[in-house]
Enzyme design. Structure first.
Site, PDB file in Angstrom:
ATOM      1  N   SER B 157       1.102  -1.201  -0.042  1.00 42.98           N
ATOM      2  CA  SER B 157      -0.034  -0.115  -0.161  1.00 42.98           C
ATOM      3  C   SER B 157       0.819   1.315  -0.043  1.00 42.98           C
ATOM      4  O   SER B 157       1.863   1.341  -0.936  1.00 42.98           O
ATOM      5  CB  SER B 157      -0.906  -0.025   1.202  1.00 42.98           C
ATOM      6  N   ARG B 227     -11.899   6.083  10.107  1.00 44.04           N
ATOM      7  CA  ARG B 227     -11.420   4.789  10.438  1.00 44.04           C
ATOM      8  C   ARG B 227     -12.380   3.801   9.528  1.00 44.04           C
ATOM      9  O   ARG B 227     -12.134   2.768   8.845  1.00 44.04           O
ATOM     10  CB  ARG B 227     -10.945   4.343  11.574  1.00 44.04           C
ATOM     11  N   ASP B 322      -8.779  -6.673  -4.594  1.00 40.17           N
ATOM     12  CA  ASP B 322      -8.400  -5.294  -3.976  1.00 40.17           C
ATOM     13  C   ASP B 322      -9.033  -4.347  -4.648  1.00 40.17           C
ATOM     14  O   ASP B 322      -8.435  -4.071  -6.102  1.00 40.17           O
ATOM     15  CB  ASP B 322      -6.841  -5.347  -4.130  1.00 40.17           C
ATOM     16  N   HIS B 355      -8.144  -5.282  -0.370  1.00 40.54           N
ATOM     17  CA  HIS B 355      -6.728  -4.598   0.157  1.00 40.54           C
ATOM     18  C   HIS B 355      -5.882  -5.179   1.203  1.00 40.54           C
ATOM     19  O   HIS B 355      -4.855  -5.483   1.185  1.00 40.54           O
ATOM     20  CB  HIS B 355      -6.836  -3.175   0.007  1.00 40.54           C
ATOM     21  N   ASP B 356      -6.520  -5.587   2.190  1.00 44.63           N
ATOM     22  CA  ASP B 356      -5.926  -6.116   3.450  1.00 44.63           C
ATOM     23  C   ASP B 356      -5.088  -7.375   3.290  1.00 44.63           C
ATOM     24  O   ASP B 356      -4.359  -7.825   4.047  1.00 44.63           O
ATOM     25  CB  ASP B 356      -7.078  -6.487   4.587  1.00 44.63           C
TER      26      ASP B 356
END
Lengths: 380, 380
Positions: B157, B227, B322, B355-356
């Site tokens: 990232s 968040r 992602d 994405h994680d």
């Protein structure tokens, strides 16, 4: 000098308000003793009373779908490109009815209305209404207007969900169902975005547990954020790229937190404009309505079973770049309808404009709507 | 009784802090007279001093990438599954360095640090640092540690963006560049989500223009919302569906605005946990860093030109689901590297985790990293 109102416009229109005295038992258990529905109509109901089309609005829409409210009004109704003489939904043939949903902030009874029991605005005490409640209230409006059955019920997004519910709840009263850019229920991600919007509103200190009217304030930061979040999901990544790219508002980056990129300016503007026209309590309850919508639920999640008794013919429309309610979601509806052997046409329109496409005058899309409406037989 | 620390862990680790006296001229024009970099290391620098690997952290990461801070510490560093004896990045072979970025809130100089000119926390006066600034500060750390060139620089990232910048700014000091789940610059949609996060923080009344420390408050609602927004973009629609679906927290819907769906509970929890561990001013400046990153900019948008002088070999990794930095974005990097005839391997890992994924121990992914690292030749 202002341009004259275009010839293909429905022209000057005025909203009407219908009061209902018969108590309405809502899904949540609350009974509304009385309520108003604010609506507009375009075109004329024919003698056969078989040319009426109900237009259902989406999350932030209202009853003003077409035409102008005054000679000086330069902003027509939200679906004006689609509704009018000779347009896709031709008001020379059809009688169009568009109500503001119960719980809305456009004139129908909702959080802004005075609660007769307290003589204050309902505010957060207005009950959460569901898509089924809306259909019920719209059916009563149809009764008042002398409409036994709709030639068509039509809507995009949350509007499309109302169309589905109509086809389920009143199979004999809807001859054609136009379900546009919709989904049979929200995805987890959809609910997650709604939750962020609600948290933004509810954590704004001006929200005051929903009683902001009494304090003469508005949870504007929260409502603005909610709209900004929503807005991103209405547009595709591609169209954002094409329209704004990484363009700067100024000549160079400023190493600060003011507006630097054009997209920031655009989003802030969208958020601020929304604050002026929409009520936060209505936004909360409308998003909850979206979350709850799930006609398959009482059939153990079986959408086919939920749609089995429908009698309408269906047109289902999706847009290739819509990632809020993607074409896959429309195909779930189509598949279930086919499983029931219902008459369904489906088209996935090539568009880079995202979920918002359903509101835009995309030629192929409007041509398909027009062709579909042309085939609907009506009397004189 | 607690489980013992696993044998394949780097074990107990302690962060170190390096002070720098040489002024650092930042991209924004501000000169930092002195600053601290907090970092951890794992493994041992060999005599040839050619086995060092720099690990760059992402938006909310820090220097604690692997191991435990105490015998009772049950939460290892954020990339512990990847870094350790015999793991993908094998600390029996490599000397791993992971610094907290300048401007961070993990111990390096940033908004939480005392500004020597005012004897108060920097707060909002801490300058916005860029990816280039980070690379410069990391290069100085390498000097101090006696690392002439990195065997590899690696990150996911925003970490991957630092890797790219390293390959551009110090072509002779980086032999291998592992660019994971990254993009050559943010898309308009990426910037839009960042802007919403910043607006959420900045419109929280507790933010107080960034001087919240002095008022002994934290803009917790804003940081929580930021968040939550970020979190949705880290996970795929599919994984949200698989994990939470439309499951209710209670036995039935409550027609209210409390937690009703499991996804709501999860998001709120993620938001609240973040408030306790991250600084709002740091979040603001890190997201701005992301927005600004665009190494092609001074080459008229030509990424190939920007990467021309790189000497490193590259491994580029993306993940199928992602949507924050989609595989398409990784392929832009790969294409530009190929156009330069650079040595590049690319793999798109099948994963539904979004994405994680880059933080998760996906076997195929770690196997590829391990194989890549195994091929890096080092001295003794």
């Amino acid at each position: 000098m202002l341009d004259p109102i275009p010839a293909d416009s429905v022209g000057l229109v005025s909203p009407r308000t219908q009061h209902f005295d018969t108590p309405l038992a809502l899904d949540c258990g609350v009974v509304l003793d009385g309520y108003d529905i604010c609506f507009e109509t375009y075109g004329t109901l024919n003698e056969a009373q078989d040319n009426a089309v109900l237009v259902c609005h989406a999350l932030t829409g209202d009853h003003h779908a077409a035409g102008f409210h005054s000679e000086n009004d330069r902003k027509p109704g939200w679906w004006d490109n689609c509704i009018g003489p000779g347009k896709a939904l031709d008001t020379d043939r059809f009688f169009v009815v568009c109500p503001n949903n119960l719980g809305g902030c456009g004139g129908s009874t909702g959080p802004l209305a005075i609660n007769p029991q307290t003589n204050k605005r309902y505010g957060p005490d207005f009950p959460i209404v569901t898509v089924r409640d809306w259909v019920e209230s719209q059916a009563r409006l149809a009764d008042v207007l002398g409409i036994e059955s709709w030639a068509a019920v039509m809507g995009g997004s949350l509007g499309g969900m109302q169309v589905l519910q109509w086809a389920i709840d009143y199979p004999a009263r809807i001859r054609n169902a136009l379900v546009i850019a919709a989904a049979p229920r929200l995805s987890t991600q959809n609910i997650a975005f709604n939750e962020i919007a609600r948290q933004a509103i509810r954590s704004d200190p001006n929200f005051r547990d929903g009683h902001y009217y009494e304090h003469d304030v508005v949870p504007e930061h929260g409502l603005k954020l909610a709209r900004m979040v929503g807005h991103i999901t209405y547009l595709s990544d591609d169209v954002l790229h094409t329209r704004f790219g990484r363009e700067l508002s100024g000549s160079k980056i400023g190493f600060g937190f003011g507006v630097e990129f054009e997209i920031e300016s655009y989003l802030r503007h969208q958020g601020e404009a929304f604050v002026g026209r929409f009520d936060a309590n209505t936004y909360l309850l409308m998003t909850r309505s979206l979350d709850y919508f799930d006609p398959a639920q009482k059939f153990d999640g079986d959408l086919t079973a939920a749609l089995r008794e429908c009698q309408a013919r269906f047109l289902v429309v999706s847009f290739t770049s819509d990632w809020r309610f993607s074409p896959t979601r429309s195909r779930e509806i189509v598949r279930a309808l086919l499983d029931c052997d219902h008459d369904v046409s489906y088209v996935d329109i090539e568009s880079e404009l995202g979920h918002d496409s359903f509101l835009l005058p995309i030629p192929q899309y409007h041509k398909i709507l027009q062709t579909y409406f042309n085939r609907i037989e009506i009397g004189t």
